[in-house]
Design a protein around this motif. Structure first.
Motif, PDB file in Angstrom:
ATOM      1  N   ILE A   1      59.812  33.066 -23.177  1.00 23.24           N
ATOM      2  CA  ILE A   1      59.240  34.196 -22.448  1.00 23.24           C
ATOM      3  C   ILE A   1      60.028  35.453 -22.774  1.00 23.24           C
ATOM      4  O   ILE A   1      61.262  35.438 -22.811  1.00 23.24           O
ATOM      5  CB  ILE A   1      59.251  33.936 -20.928  1.00 23.24           C
ATOM      6  N   GLY A   2      59.313  36.539 -23.025  1.00 25.02           N
ATOM      7  CA  GLY A   2      59.960  37.810 -23.341  1.00 25.02           C
ATOM      8  C   GLY A   2      59.099  38.981 -22.917  1.00 25.02           C
ATOM      9  O   GLY A   2      58.107  38.817 -22.208  1.00 25.02           O
ATOM     10  N   VAL A   3      59.502  40.170 -23.362  1.00 24.60           N
ATOM     11  CA  VAL A   3      58.789  41.404 -23.015  1.00 24.60           C
ATOM     12  C   VAL A   3      58.349  42.086 -24.308  1.00 24.60           C
ATOM     13  O   VAL A   3      59.148  42.260 -25.240  1.00 24.60           O
ATOM     14  CB  VAL A   3      59.682  42.351 -22.186  1.00 24.60           C
ATOM     15  N   LEU A   4      57.087  42.446 -24.362  1.00 27.26           N
ATOM     16  CA  LEU A   4      56.533  43.159 -25.511  1.00 27.26           C
ATOM     17  C   LEU A   4      57.055  44.594 -25.474  1.00 27.26           C
ATOM     18  O   LEU A   4      56.716  45.359 -24.575  1.00 27.26           O
ATOM     19  CB  LEU A   4      55.009  43.134 -25.449  1.00 27.26           C
ATOM     20  N   VAL A   5      57.887  44.952 -26.439  1.00 26.93           N
ATOM     21  CA  VAL A   5      58.564  46.253 -26.393  1.00 26.93           C
ATOM     22  C   VAL A   5      58.014  47.249 -27.405  1.00 26.93           C
ATOM     23  O   VAL A   5      58.320  48.438 -27.332  1.00 26.93           O
ATOM     24  CB  VAL A   5      60.084  46.093 -26.603  1.00 26.93           C
ATOM     25  N   ARG A   6      57.232  46.771 -28.363  1.00 26.82           N
ATOM     26  CA  ARG A   6      56.702  47.688 -29.367  1.00 26.82           C
ATOM     27  C   ARG A   6      55.336  47.212 -29.842  1.00 26.82           C
ATOM     28  O   ARG A   6      55.145  46.029 -30.119  1.00 26.82           O
ATOM     29  CB  ARG A   6      57.645  47.772 -30.568  1.00 26.82           C
ATOM     30  N   VAL A   7      54.386  48.144 -29.905  1.00 28.49           N
ATOM     31  CA  VAL A   7      53.076  47.898 -30.495  1.00 28.49           C
ATOM     32  C   VAL A   7      52.821  49.028 -31.470  1.00 28.49           C
ATOM     33  O   VAL A   7      52.722  50.189 -31.071  1.00 28.49           O
ATOM     34  CB  VAL A   7      51.961  47.851 -29.424  1.00 28.49           C
ATOM     35  N   ASP A   8      52.736  48.704 -32.748  1.00 25.00           N
ATOM     36  CA  ASP A   8      52.550  49.727 -33.775  1.00 25.00           C
ATOM     37  C   ASP A   8      51.434  49.266 -34.709  1.00 25.00           C
ATOM     38  O   ASP A   8      51.661  48.521 -35.659  1.00 25.00           O
ATOM     39  CB  ASP A   8      53.846  49.941 -34.553  1.00 25.00           C
ATOM     40  N   GLU A   9      50.217  49.716 -34.418  1.00 20.11           N
ATOM     41  CA  GLU A   9      49.079  49.273 -35.209  1.00 20.11           C
ATOM     42  C   GLU A   9      49.148  49.813 -36.627  1.00 20.11           C
ATOM     43  O   GLU A   9      48.769  49.131 -37.586  1.00 20.11           O
ATOM     44  CB  GLU A   9      47.768  49.703 -34.543  1.00 20.11           C
TER      45      GLU A   9
ATOM     46  N   ALA B   1      51.773  50.326 -38.458  1.00 10.94           N
ATOM     47  CA  ALA B   1      52.729  49.523 -39.228  1.00 10.94           C
ATOM     48  C   ALA B   1      52.360  48.045 -39.240  1.00 10.94           C
ATOM     49  O   ALA B   1      52.969  47.261 -39.981  1.00 10.94           O
ATOM     50  CB  ALA B   1      54.132  49.692 -38.648  1.00 10.94           C
ATOM     51  N   GLY B   2      51.362  47.665 -38.435  1.00 12.25           N
ATOM     52  CA  GLY B   2      50.948  46.268 -38.380  1.00 12.25           C
ATOM     53  C   GLY B   2      51.980  45.359 -37.757  1.00 12.25           C
ATOM     54  O   GLY B   2      52.097  44.186 -38.123  1.00 12.25           O
ATOM     55  N   VAL B   3      52.733  45.881 -36.776  1.00 11.03           N
ATOM     56  CA  VAL B   3      53.849  45.125 -36.195  1.00 11.03           C
ATOM     57  C   VAL B   3      53.837  45.240 -34.676  1.00 11.03           C
ATOM     58  O   VAL B   3      53.502  46.294 -34.125  1.00 11.03           O
ATOM     59  CB  VAL B   3      55.208  45.642 -36.733  1.00 11.03           C
ATOM     60  N   ALA B   4      54.187  44.146 -34.013  1.00 12.47           N
ATOM     61  CA  ALA B   4      54.480  44.149 -32.581  1.00 12.47           C
ATOM     62  C   ALA B   4      55.822  43.448 -32.403  1.00 12.47           C
ATOM     63  O   ALA B   4      56.129  42.501 -33.132  1.00 12.47           O
ATOM     64  CB  ALA B   4      53.400  43.430 -31.790  1.00 12.47           C
ATOM     65  N   ALA B   5      56.638  43.913 -31.454  1.00 13.74           N
ATOM     66  CA  ALA B   5      57.976  43.349 -31.264  1.00 13.74           C
ATOM     67  C   ALA B   5      58.131  42.864 -29.832  1.00 13.74           C
ATOM     68  O   ALA B   5      57.659  43.508 -28.884  1.00 13.74           O
ATOM     69  CB  ALA B   5      59.054  44.381 -31.590  1.00 13.74           C
ATOM     70  N   VAL B   6      58.805  41.712 -29.676  1.00 12.77           N
ATOM     71  CA  VAL B   6      59.050  41.109 -28.369  1.00 12.77           C
ATOM     72  C   VAL B   6      60.545  40.869 -28.209  1.00 12.77           C
ATOM     73  O   VAL B   6      61.197  40.353 -29.119  1.00 12.77           O
ATOM     74  CB  VAL B   6      58.295  39.779 -28.214  1.00 12.77           C
ATOM     75  N   ASP B   7      61.089  41.273 -27.063  1.00 11.66           N
ATOM     76  CA  ASP B   7      62.474  40.957 -26.713  1.00 11.66           C
ATOM     77  C   ASP B   7      62.509  39.627 -25.973  1.00 11.66           C
ATOM     78  O   ASP B   7      61.936  39.497 -24.886  1.00 11.66           O
ATOM     79  CB  ASP B   7      63.062  42.051 -25.808  1.00 11.66           C
ATOM     80  N   PHE B   8      63.158  38.616 -26.582  1.00  8.11           N
ATOM     81  CA  PHE B   8      63.356  37.320 -25.946  1.00  8.11           C
ATOM     82  C   PHE B   8      64.822  37.214 -25.540  1.00  8.11           C
ATOM     83  O   PHE B   8      65.663  36.777 -26.323  1.00  8.11           O
ATOM     84  CB  PHE B   8      63.006  36.189 -26.908  1.00  8.11           C
TER      85      PHE B   8
END
Length: 746
Positions: A634-642, A644-651
């Motif tokens: 379980i983590g938090v979605l910290v970045r959505v960059d369409e 750049a085609g990337v999403a980042a999650v902090d676990f």
């Protein structure tokens, strides 16, 4: 053939839940647009997901098209069908549900088609030579007379063969995708089918469309059956009956059963397939005779029978092995550990350690606070002091990290230890005899209640001869999501040495959470804390609306303020159900609105029928070894960059970057089911309990949820729901014969 099971599970659930292999992306055509592909913004080469700009045939602005469009290149003539959507940042888009590549006819179109990058080794200049030499009917001419390509200046025979092979494959792919989509498959399903069968796609699918349910991920029986109907196959086709039988056995396995009684399967299959039971029985017997199914008292999928037999045989070999884990006498070994740890073990702890040290395989079981972790630490001390090579492992990433933190030693998931890449199903090669044995002397497995029969078979197959095995877990928790009850069967067999811990430690006499868990597990309605300095509280509310109000207030305000916890990261809502006002779907919407509402500062992205928002709490729902994230993290979605085609999650302690096509591995996690919480611990747990959840209010489910709380537990709801949970044992039959096999009963 009996044992404990997940609360609420039934053999062949009458609701017929959807086949978990069905992705359900059938076409939903709203509008068609024909035109030329102008540019590609983003493309995933694995699944064909593409974001592109299309220049319509009719005058007008460029159209943004998004969806599965495999193999398309700028300059291609396309006809796409789908529905209009509005993206919050990028405006109107056409969500493509089908894509047809139309062969060009004009010179410019042909040159772009041949020389635009689709065919390796053919650039614009070579494409011009091919078109100028062979004319505007070049594609038809090459299909009828491929040798003509040799006449093009500068095209050698080797190069011609390579070009013709690529053209042939592309024609076959285009024809197969059109064929499959015409008969009801969605584009991503069609791509997977073509990748499986290649140029033989139409031939294979026409002959037996039901085989797709076995061969192709994302195609379940219902989808294959719909395809068969579209192709005109008879409802009593032997292929259909055989596929239906395997489907029902697979469904039973997803409900926890390893095998199924013969009469139950035949009767259910006849009703499910709407055919005569005698016809089903005849096909069933044929399937057993040719090995598609297996019969050994129960009916099995062959791979599950092989797993059960393998587990029983290998465990029996370990039970018969006379050597202890170490040469030290148990008393001396225990004294050694007590000195090192500066503690005195309780009698049942010392007895458990003695059992584990004295046998090649053993089980240590007990509830929360009884010292299972202390036993593992002591056992590890003793084994390492004697030069033993020890591996620690658990079924999930979160459980493995907890094990590492509690012991101070390295621990891994079982899948990583074994080098497995799980498919999320129970069909792993569980008895791979060719696998290199692990270089260890003893394996200690924690959270054994979560280990299913296929994973256990893989574990045992990987152990070197005579390797010691210690199985640690709470048998009263929910059993594995996959088929079987390995821990319970080992205990119930009476063959595997078992140590039961009952003395409560870790200051548990002062822990309301531990006390409440043990009282519930004993069948009593627990007495929750009433003092404000307690740990376990029950907030009584009479109806669903007031439960929802109290739950929201508790998560967002009361617990964070009272205990100094972060509402998003530290407070976890667990619920018995998915649907309804107190199910995961509704609660995730409610809590997301409260904890992470829309904001200009939080970017959003629409994918896979959901909107992903920066700040969302999310859960990884399958193991991904490339990203080093695991089912249940379980983590938090910290970045959505369409762009750049990337999403980042902090676990917790690390950040993981996802490609946008991988976001289907994430689900909202403001609220999760009790089943999904297995192997995890949370600082605070909030648990709604209402009588309308009566089908799921079983003791082992609520007990599991309670034991997930580390600092504070708040149950909110109705006293009669708590009474139901305390007095309903949850012991439903999981069909399987591991305990009998361990006892030598066949």
């Amino acid at each position: 053939m009996t044992g404990r099971v997940r609360g609420g599970d039934t053999l062949f659930d009458e609701r017929d839940p959807p086949d978990p292999r069905d992705t359900g992306d059938g076409p939903e055509v709203r509008v068609e647009v024909a035109g030329t592909l102008f540019s590609i913004t983003f493309r995933n080469l694995e699944n064909g997901y593409t974001v592109a700009r299309l220049e319509p045939e009719e005058a007008g602005p460029l159209v943004t098209v998004v969806g599965v469009m495999p193999g398309v290149e700028p300059g291609d003539a396309l006809r796409v069908a789908g529905r209009w959507t509005r993206h919050p940042a990028f405006g109107v888009q056409l969500d493509v549900k089908s894509c047809e590549l139309r062969l060009p006819t004009g010179r410019n179109g042909l040159v772009k088609y041949l020389g635009g990058g689709r065919i390796k080794g053919v650039g614009p200049k070579t494409a011009e030579k091919i078109v100028d030499t062979l004319g505007l009917q070049v594609l038809d001419r090459l299909e009828q007379q491929p040798a003509l390509l040799h006449t093009v200046p500068g095209v050698s025979r080797e190069k011609a063969a390579a070009i013709l092979g690529q053209l042939r494959e592309q024609r076959a792919a285009a024809a197969a995708l059109v064929f499959l989509q015409e008969h009801g498959l969605g584009p991503s399903q069609a791509v997977r089918v073509f990748r499986r069968y290649g140029e033989r796609t139409a031939e294979v699918v026409r002959a037996n469309p039901w085989r797709l349910a076995e061969d192709v991920w994302g195609i379940g029986f219902r989808t294959a059956d719909g395809l068969a109907r579209s192709l005109g196959h008879a409802t009593d086709s032997p292929h259909r009956l055989a596929a239906g039988l395997r489907h029902l056995l697979s469904q039973a396995a997803h409900e926890g059963h390893v095998g199924v009684p013969d009469e139950l399967l035949a009767g259910k299959a006849a009703a499910f397939l709407e055919v005569d039971e005698l016809a089903v029985q005849a096909v069933l017997d044929e399937c057993v005779a040719d090995g598609r199914l297996a019969r050994d008292v129960l009916l099995y999928l062959p791979e599950l029978l092989a797993a059960e037999v393998s587990v029983a045989r290998r465990l029996a070999d370990l039970v018969d092995e006379p050597r202890a884990l170490v040469d030290l006498a148990p008393g001396a070994a225990i004294a050694l550990s007590e000195r090192r740890r500066r503690l005195t073990l309780a009698p049942d702890q010392a007895a458990a350690l003695s059992v584990a040290l004295g046998a090649r395989v053993s089980v240590i079981t007990g509830g929360p606070g009884v010292g299972k972790t202390t036993i593992v630490r002591c056992l590890l001390d003793i084994l390492l002091s004697q030069g033993q090579r020890v591996a620690l492992a658990a079924p999930t990433g979160r459980a493995a990290r907890r094990l590492a933190e509690s012991t101070g030693a390295e621990a891994s998931t079982l899948h990583r230890l074994l080098g497995l890449t799980p498919s999320g199903a129970f069909t792993a090669r569980a008895t791979d005899e060719a696998r290199e044995p692990l270089a260890i002397d003893v394996l200690i497995v924690d959270e054994m209640s979560m280990v299913d029969i296929a994973l256990m078979a893989a574990v045992l197959a990987a152990l070197p001869p005579g390797c010691g095995l210690v199985l640690v877990g709470d048998v009263d928790q929910l059993p594995s999501v996959g088929p079987g009850e390995v821990l319970a069967a080992c205990i119930d067999s009476g063959v595997v040495p078992v140590a039961r811990l009952s003395t409560i430690f870790r200051q548990a006499e002062h822990s309301g959470i531990v006390r409440v868990a043990h009282e519930l597990n004993a069948g009593e309605v627990p007495a929750f804390d009433e003092r404000p300095d307690g740990q376990a509280f029950f907030v009584e509310r009479g109806d669903v609306a007031s439960v929802l109000e109290a739950l929201r207030t508790m998560v967002v305000e009361r617990i964070p303020a009272r205990f100094g916890l972060d509402a998003l990261r530290d407070v976890q809502v667990l619920t018995p159900v998915h649907s309804g006002p107190l199910g995961t779907v509704a609660l995730n919407e409610l809590l997301r609105e409260a904890l992470n509402p829309p904001s200009p500062q939080r970017r959003e992205l629409a994918r896979f029928g959901r909107t992903f928002r920066e700040g969302d709490k999310v859960m990884q729902v399958r193991n991904n070894y490339d990203l080093n994230v695991f089912n249940g993290d379980i983590g938090v979605l910290v970045r959505v960059d369409e762009d750049a085609g990337v999403a980042a999650v902090d676990f917790d302690d690390r950040r993981v970057d996802y490609g946008l096509d991988a976001l289907d591995q994430l689900e909202p996690a403001f609220a999760i089911t009790c089943h999904k919480s297995q192997g995890s611990e949370f600082p605070a747990v909030v648990l709604p309990l209402v009588a309308s959840h009566f089908m799921m209010l079983r003791r082992n489910l609520v007990y599991t949820a309670i034991t997930r709380a580390r600092q504070v537990l708040v149950a909110i709801g109705q006293q009669r729901a708590l009474q139901m949970a305390a007095t309903t044992s949850g012991a439903r039959t999981r069909h399987g014969r591991l305990a009998e096999r361990l006892r030598g009963e066949g």
